[in-house]
Design a protein around this motif. Structure first.
Motif, PDB file in Angstrom:
ATOM      1  N   PRO B  37       0.726  -1.328   0.067  1.00  0.00           N
ATOM      2  CA  PRO B  37      -0.254  -0.099   0.150  1.00  0.00           C
ATOM      3  C   PRO B  37       0.830   1.221  -0.021  1.00  0.00           C
ATOM      4  O   PRO B  37       1.829   1.197   0.389  1.00  0.00           O
ATOM      5  CB  PRO B  37      -0.779  -0.074   1.332  1.00  0.00           C
ATOM      6  CG  PRO B  37       0.103  -1.058   2.065  1.00  0.00           C
ATOM      7  CD  PRO B  37       0.769  -1.938   1.159  1.00  0.00           C
ATOM      8  N   LYS B  38       0.310   2.125  -0.456  1.00  0.00           N
ATOM      9  CA  LYS B  38       0.945   3.596  -0.572  1.00  0.00           C
ATOM     10  C   LYS B  38       1.703   3.806   0.767  1.00  0.00           C
ATOM     11  O   LYS B  38       2.553   4.598   0.754  1.00  0.00           O
ATOM     12  CB  LYS B  38      -0.038   4.750  -1.229  1.00  0.00           C
ATOM     13  CG  LYS B  38       0.886   5.857  -1.355  1.00  0.00           C
ATOM     14  CD  LYS B  38       0.197   6.924  -2.440  1.00  0.00           C
ATOM     15  CE  LYS B  38       0.109   6.440  -3.864  1.00  0.00           C
ATOM     16  NZ  LYS B  38      -0.394   7.230  -4.918  1.00  0.00           N
ATOM     17  N   GLY B  39       0.761   3.902   1.913  1.00  0.00           N
ATOM     18  CA  GLY B  39       1.289   4.352   3.071  1.00  0.00           C
ATOM     19  C   GLY B  39       2.562   3.759   3.440  1.00  0.00           C
ATOM     20  O   GLY B  39       3.284   4.423   4.091  1.00  0.00           O
ATOM     21  N   SER B  40       2.727   2.360   3.198  1.00  0.00           N
ATOM     22  CA  SER B  40       4.124   1.942   3.268  1.00  0.00           C
ATOM     23  C   SER B  40       5.232   2.549   2.394  1.00  0.00           C
ATOM     24  O   SER B  40       6.184   2.787   3.166  1.00  0.00           O
ATOM     25  CB  SER B  40       4.069   0.337   2.936  1.00  0.00           C
ATOM     26  OG  SER B  40       3.102  -0.431   3.857  1.00  0.00           O
ATOM     27  N   PHE B  41       4.955   2.696   1.383  1.00  0.00           N
ATOM     28  CA  PHE B  41       5.744   3.398   0.447  1.00  0.00           C
ATOM     29  C   PHE B  41       6.414   4.696   1.039  1.00  0.00           C
ATOM     30  O   PHE B  41       7.582   4.796   1.235  1.00  0.00           O
ATOM     31  CB  PHE B  41       5.344   3.671  -1.099  1.00  0.00           C
ATOM     32  CG  PHE B  41       6.141   4.358  -1.927  1.00  0.00           C
ATOM     33  CD1 PHE B  41       6.315   5.604  -1.957  1.00  0.00           C
ATOM     34  CD2 PHE B  41       7.058   3.314  -2.826  1.00  0.00           C
ATOM     35  CE1 PHE B  41       7.199   6.207  -2.972  1.00  0.00           C
ATOM     36  CE2 PHE B  41       7.836   4.233  -3.633  1.00  0.00           C
ATOM     37  CZ  PHE B  41       7.969   5.372  -3.735  1.00  0.00           C
TER      38      PHE B  41
END
Lengths: 191, 191
Positions: B37-41
């Motif tokens: 997910p983008k939050g992880s990125f």
DNA sequence: TGACTAAATTAGACCGGTCGGTTTGTTCCG
DNA sequence: CGGAACAAACCGACCGGTCTAATTTAGTCA
């Protein structure tokens, strides 16, 4: 006139594509730089991709002009004509701020995702190599190169090594890689 | 684990950046390919640019690994070690479908618009050249190269010519330019 | 060893901005 | 007068990045 508009877009497009590459240059930015409305752009070009491919055509006109001028100079021996062509190209790079080669840039950026660009750029390099090979053939006739030289391969090599030097010139903003490459190539090639 | 996520992004990022380049690869596309997910990125990377720069770092780890492996092989004379490094690199390119060099691609695409990328890529090439120059110094000691060889320049030349051949390999999807360049370089360089 | 807490990591909806391209209209030129 | 060229508003799609919330992990303590 209409043709002036198209030529202006192609000229400005060449300069901006050289610096920024294809994806970083938006159509809107090009139009802002040329004060040409979008309707005109899409009147002259089917798409952004079409525009990019025509920029390459326009660029190749200049390249062939340079090749005509240098390789056609009968006052110089063949190898010097070939070298002169690249020296003139280096002067062109100086005028642009040592940003390297447009063909190399577009080929590198787009050849992984666009068959049209991959084929077009590869064809351009092959065309340049073909013309240089013809001149190298004459160098063999003149005794400047040994008779068993594979001029096709030597022409491809010259192009390839130049493009690598052009990349480093772009990274360093310095022509030293170009000169070193030419010195090395012609020292190693002469009979 | 968290480090697994970051490494996965860097590995997948390397592969996708090689094919598509920087601007054509969106963060969302990379995340879709890795199911992250983008939050992880954005937890692991400050920005897309930060990600790109860390991909280069990750890439250089592999390059130094290959340099360690080849240049450290005392069973071969120095020039053969250098050549072996590039032959192994060619094999790596084969595994990737002959898409050329990531450093060359990113350097070409971004060095006109990002000082961070221009400096980083140029530094990487200089590092590789420095290590190859050390090995060429040893070749002088062993008598493989004449004593007056400028190993710094010869190392830069090798890198530059290789990058040009890598571009043509990317355009043609064929390793012939790489081999021709190595044959030419080492034939012209030996004492 | 289990409970608790804080930090790290994951999750994904949402945002403003920009993209390439389309559409409708106007002006110019042959 | 009709086609070419110009003009610019508008569109849907996608961009990089933010934000709030949920989940997981690691460390501490009794």
């Amino acid at each position: 006139m209409a043709n002036d508009t198209k030529q202006l877009l192609l000229e400005q497009g060449m300069a901006m594509l050289l610096r920024q590459g294809y994806h970083d240059l938006g159509v809107a930015q090009l139009l802002e730089a040329t004060s040409i409305p979008k309707g005109s752009f899409y009147h002259h070009f089917k798409s952004k991709e079409d525009f990019g491919l025509q920029v390459i055509d326009r660029y190749m006109e200049e390249v062939h002009g340079g090749l005509d001028h240098c390789l056609g100079d009968q006052t110089l021996p063949p190898l010097q004509r070939v070298r002169r062509f690249f020296e003139m190209t280096e002067e062109k790079y100086r005028g642009e701020g040592y940003l390297g080669c447009l063909l190399g840039g577009l080929g590198q950026e787009l050849s992984g995702i666009s068959e049209a660009f991959r084929k077009k750029v590869e064809w351009c390099f092959s065309e340049i190599a073909r013309r240089i090979a013809c001149c190298l053939d004459e160098a063999i006739e003149r005794g400047e190169l040994s008779a068993n030289t594979d001029t096709h391969t030597m022409a491809q090599l010259l192009i390839n090594c130049w493009e690598g030097a052009a990349l480093r010139t772009r990274l360093q903003r310095d022509p030293a890689p170009l000169r070193q490459m030419l010195d090395f190539y012609f020292r190693s090639t002469s009979a």
